[in-house]
Motif scaffolding. Sequence first.
Motif, mmCIF file in Angstrom:
data_model
loop_
_atom_site.group_PDB
_atom_site.id
_atom_site.type_symbol
_atom_site.label_atom_id
_atom_site.label_comp_id
_atom_site.label_asym_id
_atom_site.label_seq_id
_atom_site.Cartn_x
_atom_site.Cartn_y
_atom_site.Cartn_z
ATOM 1 N N TYR A 178 10.348 -0.968 -11.933
ATOM 2 C CA TYR A 178 10.123 -0.425 -10.590
ATOM 3 C C TYR A 178 11.230 -0.828 -9.636
ATOM 4 N N TYR A 179 11.586 -2.098 -9.609
ATOM 5 C CA TYR A 179 12.600 -2.540 -8.656
ATOM 6 C C TYR A 179 14.000 -2.074 -9.046
ATOM 7 N N ALA A 180 14.124 -1.537 -10.264
ATOM 8 C CA ALA A 180 15.398 -0.946 -10.660
ATOM 9 C C ALA A 180 15.412 0.549 -10.313
ATOM 10 N N GLY A 220 14.946 -5.372 6.941
ATOM 11 C CA GLY A 220 14.569 -3.968 7.100
ATOM 12 C C GLY A 220 14.255 -3.332 5.766
ATOM 13 N N GLU A 221 14.059 -2.066 5.819
ATOM 14 C CA GLU A 221 13.677 -1.303 4.641
ATOM 15 C C GLU A 221 14.648 -0.132 4.500
ATOM 16 N N ILE A 222 15.225 -0.013 3.307
ATOM 17 C CA ILE A 222 16.092 1.137 3.043
ATOM 18 C C ILE A 222 15.182 2.297 2.644
ATOM 19 N N GLY A 242 9.808 -12.753 1.485
ATOM 20 C CA GLY A 242 8.502 -12.711 0.828
ATOM 21 C C GLY A 242 7.947 -11.316 0.693
ATOM 22 N N SER A 243 6.691 -11.302 0.343
ATOM 23 C CA SER A 243 5.968 -10.045 0.295
ATOM 24 C C SER A 243 4.734 -10.223 1.180
ATOM 25 N N LEU A 244 3.802 -9.330 1.096
ATOM 26 C CA LEU A 244 2.615 -9.411 1.938
ATOM 27 C C LEU A 244 1.357 -9.341 1.084
ATOM 28 N N THR A 300 19.762 -7.723 -1.296
ATOM 29 C CA THR A 300 18.453 -7.171 -1.685
ATOM 30 C C THR A 300 17.448 -8.317 -1.840
ATOM 31 N N ARG A 301 16.164 -7.961 -1.845
ATOM 32 C CA ARG A 301 15.153 -9.006 -1.936
ATOM 33 C C ARG A 301 15.179 -9.720 -3.294
ATOM 34 N N GLY A 302 15.414 -8.946 -4.361
ATOM 35 C CA GLY A 302 15.372 -9.554 -5.702
ATOM 36 C C GLY A 302 14.021 -10.182 -5.949
ATOM 37 N N GLU A 316 4.478 0.562 11.194
ATOM 38 C CA GLU A 316 4.389 1.402 10.001
ATOM 39 C C GLU A 316 4.915 0.609 8.818
ATOM 40 N N LYS A 317 4.247 0.720 7.690
ATOM 41 C CA LYS A 317 4.731 0.045 6.486
ATOM 42 C C LYS A 317 5.571 1.035 5.697
ATOM 43 N N LEU A 318 6.857 0.882 5.808
ATOM 44 C CA LEU A 318 7.798 1.815 5.197
ATOM 45 C C LEU A 318 7.825 1.632 3.689
ATOM 46 N N TYR A 363 -0.075 0.978 -11.062
ATOM 47 C CA TYR A 363 0.346 -0.425 -10.989
ATOM 48 C C TYR A 363 -0.639 -1.223 -10.134
ATOM 49 N N ASP A 364 -0.973 -0.685 -8.969
ATOM 50 C CA ASP A 364 -1.900 -1.379 -8.079
ATOM 51 C C ASP A 364 -3.262 -1.576 -8.740
ATOM 52 N N ALA A 365 -3.699 -0.566 -9.492
ATOM 53 C CA ALA A 365 -5.003 -0.666 -10.157
ATOM 54 C C ALA A 365 -4.980 -1.822 -11.170
ATOM 55 N N ILE A 414 12.975 0.007 0.129
ATOM 56 C CA ILE A 414 13.515 -1.184 -0.520
ATOM 57 C C ILE A 414 13.827 -2.220 0.554
ATOM 58 N N SER A 415 13.338 -3.454 0.366
ATOM 59 C CA SER A 415 13.630 -4.494 1.370
ATOM 60 C C SER A 415 15.085 -4.904 1.306
ATOM 61 N N ILE A 416 15.600 -5.190 2.469
ATOM 62 C CA ILE A 416 16.991 -5.657 2.514
ATOM 63 C C ILE A 416 17.151 -6.688 3.641
HETATM 64 N N1 NAD Z 1 5.084 1.598 -10.059
HETATM 65 C C1 NAD Z 1 5.324 0.385 -10.474
HETATM 66 O O1 NAD Z 1 5.548 0.159 -11.647
HETATM 67 C C2 NAD Z 1 5.342 -0.749 -9.506
HETATM 68 C C3 NAD Z 1 5.706 -2.018 -9.916
HETATM 69 C C4 NAD Z 1 5.717 -3.024 -8.981
HETATM 70 C C5 NAD Z 1 5.419 -2.796 -7.661
HETATM 71 N N2 NAD Z 1 5.065 -1.528 -7.282
HETATM 72 C C6 NAD Z 1 4.682 -1.231 -5.908
HETATM 73 O O2 NAD Z 1 5.357 -2.079 -5.000
HETATM 74 C C7 NAD Z 1 4.482 -2.508 -4.000
HETATM 75 C C8 NAD Z 1 4.355 -3.995 -4.021
HETATM 76 O O3 NAD Z 1 5.575 -4.512 -3.837
HETATM 77 P P1 NAD Z 1 6.061 -5.495 -2.699
HETATM 78 O O4 NAD Z 1 5.972 -6.874 -3.184
HETATM 79 O O5 NAD Z 1 7.361 -4.971 -2.266
HETATM 80 O O6 NAD Z 1 5.033 -5.483 -1.523
HETATM 81 P P2 NAD Z 1 4.608 -4.409 -0.535
HETATM 82 O O7 NAD Z 1 5.530 -3.276 -0.552
HETATM 83 O O8 NAD Z 1 3.207 -4.123 -0.808
HETATM 84 O O9 NAD Z 1 4.712 -5.174 0.868
HETATM 85 C C9 NAD Z 1 5.776 -5.998 1.342
HETATM 86 C C10 NAD Z 1 6.983 -5.271 1.719
HETATM 87 O O10 NAD Z 1 6.720 -4.267 2.652
HETATM 88 C C11 NAD Z 1 7.949 -3.901 3.211
HETATM 89 N N3 NAD Z 1 7.750 -3.404 4.574
HETATM 90 C C12 NAD Z 1 7.836 -2.118 4.953
HETATM 91 N N4 NAD Z 1 7.608 -1.963 6.240
HETATM 92 C C13 NAD Z 1 7.366 -3.188 6.740
HETATM 93 C C14 NAD Z 1 7.063 -3.646 8.029
HETATM 94 N N5 NAD Z 1 6.957 -2.820 9.079
HETATM 95 N N6 NAD Z 1 6.868 -4.975 8.185
HETATM 96 C C15 NAD Z 1 6.956 -5.796 7.135
HETATM 97 N N7 NAD Z 1 7.239 -5.406 5.881
HETATM 98 C C16 NAD Z 1 7.449 -4.108 5.671
HETATM 99 C C17 NAD Z 1 8.849 -5.068 3.099
HETATM 100 O O11 NAD Z 1 9.903 -4.700 2.249
HETATM 101 C C18 NAD Z 1 8.005 -6.099 2.424
HETATM 102 O O12 NAD Z 1 8.729 -6.869 1.527
HETATM 103 C C19 NAD Z 1 3.176 -1.861 -4.255
HETATM 104 O O13 NAD Z 1 3.058 -0.700 -3.460
HETATM 105 C C20 NAD Z 1 3.251 -1.482 -5.706
HETATM 106 O O14 NAD Z 1 2.506 -0.319 -5.991
HETATM 107 C C21 NAD Z 1 5.023 -0.528 -8.179
#
Ligand code: NAD
Length: 654
Positions: free
Chosen positions: A34-36, A178-180, A85-87, A144-146, A123-125, A46-48, A128-130
Amino acid sequence: MTHLHHGWDKQPDPAVRARIDELAERIERYRASYYAGKPDISDAAYDALEDELRDLDPTHPALARVGTPVAVTEWEKARHEIPMGSLNKVVNEAELEAWAARCDELVVKEGGKAISDDLFVAEKLDGISIEVIYRDGKYADAITRGDGIMGERISPNVARMRGVPQKLKEKLTLSVRGEIILKLSDMKKSFPGVANPRNAAAGTSKRFDGQGCEHLTVLFYDLADHLDVTTEEQKITFLRKQGFGTPWTAKGTLKDVLGIYRKYASEIRAGLDYEIDGLVVRANSTAAQTLLGEVNRRPRGATAFKFASQAKVSKVVEILWDTGPSGRVTPVAIVEPVELAGATVQRASLHNVGNVRALGIGVGDEVLVSRRNDVIPYVEEVVEKGGKTEQPPTRCRRCSAELVTSGEYLLCRNQACPALVEGRIHNWIDAIGALEWGDKLIEQLVEAKLVKEPGDLYKLKPKQIADLERRGDKIAKKVLDELTSRLPLTLPVFLAALGIEGFAIQTARLLVASGYTTIEKLLAATEQDLAGISGLGPIKAGMIVRGLQGRKAEIERLIAQGIVPVTQEQEGPLAGMSFCFTGALSRPRGEMTNLVEANGGRVLSGVTKELNYLVSAEADSTSSKAQKAKKYGTVLLDEAGFFKLIQDKGVKVS
Ligand SMILES: NC(=O)c1ccc[n+]([C@@H]2O[C@H](COP(=O)([O-])OP(=O)(O)OC[C@H]3O[C@@H](n4cnc5c(N)ncnc54)[C@H](O)[C@@H]3O)[C@@H](O)[C@H]2O)c1
Ligand SMILES: [Zn+2]
């Protein structure tokens, strides 16, 4: 110390243990892909799976990890000064309220102010975190977050993205987050064929040649350090002042946040030019956030308030191939029961054979089942193969006839198939508006071979219905009375009730209005005749003619039984009169036609027995049409005669 009913004192069941290990291993693997930018499965799947792991083992280390370790690439690796981090997340209003209540409790205990009255929402964009670093007001680095600790330094790429100032308004040294994202309008314009903006953004932002990065956008929402701010609101205000693009934000109470969430979920989200997967809700006060600390290595004072996905994984137990009323065979997956949006789901649609092939689904597979609003649940994807791929049947399960493939569909073409018979009876009952007849009764009648075609309905004796299981004299009388109360049927209803493909009631009305006022005329019509009618066209004309011919014997049996359709009464002074125009007339043919039709008359294209008046330039014409008209006893008129006739009838001619 005594432990009372503490679940984790017990050794978990080995099968559960094995599922936990399997889930953890798969989650790590899915993350790497996913992150690639190349996810193996959907986010919902994934979430399920992550939710399932959380239910089984809430403190599993896989759940505390952030992102994924960076892979070996051309990009230089870089360490974040402050880990990214993440949330944690909540997925419904009750969970958000519980989160706020817990925070309030903790903050108040520490002598702070409740956060529920002072929240900050953004809004939760979905991108990609950067982390972007500025030195002395100048763009310096982007990482990148890595895995949150180590990321990749993709500075030249991020420098090309929109919303990233090269210079700040002030000569500051700071780190922003921010978020790309890839805006949907940009995706449409510059990424033809791409369907998922997040994956495109992930892939593009890590391209070594930087190509396409100019179409990406960065929106900023956080300031990591170096500044004297006490609220989230101040951070955003500061970011905007320095020239950064930001997502939409607001400050408010818990109640306000719930209102905003509803509005976003119901309308705003759908109208945005970028994808969001929820809202981020935080304690506005940074002091409160510090007090609240972390859970699961994620801040407790903030949460991702996600939009409901209403999807869960389950296992396919069986695949059914039901023949529907039109002969279409619909595959249905029977899955192990799962709770979805407040209902227990066991059946999920697979749409059609094309979709079954595309999914590569089979019994034993783990699948993602979703349910939106009141829609029938359906299988979104195969998450993991567990069995052999389903081979579509070659024969109808209802009648054993050989099935035919037509595009994405499998069809039973056996007109005697009980599924098709039921379908035709249904259609008849629906079209004539017989509301007392339920699905079950029709099924019983077809099953008992009492009804094979609509005409059989009118032959039914009360006793035959009364004797069926759970029926009786009362029901029998009611349904049969209703049937006769609908007679006579108008021609459009009669035609629509036959349920011929491409032949809905509007089409039937159009045909009647075009002069096909009796069933005999229609049965005599050729494809060419009908194709000429405006609003029909050759394809529909073909369907109608073939459909009618295929049911001709049945129609004749209906008529012989006395089920004779009646022509709808036209209104206007020329009602019941038909005209045919021939030769060069002083006014355009269209104008003459309109004049007749607007006054309730009909215009026929040729001379038939039904034609009342043939209008031609010269009344004593010897044309073949005139000859034929004389033979049929049709009245011949010249233009003057025509105008006199209609004016006498009360038509105003200008
Ligand atoms: N499909 C797959 O195989 C797969 C695998 C892993 C993760 N995912 C997805 O990735 C997500 C989980 O990943 P995650 O750890 O990045 O967490 P997340 O996306 O649930 O939440 C954290 C991220 O939200 C982003 N963000 C966007 N808008 C923001 C705002 N206004 N304020 C703060 N943060 C903001 C930031 O990048 C932060 O790191 C889930 O939606 C999951 O479904 C999918
Ligand atoms: Zn069949």
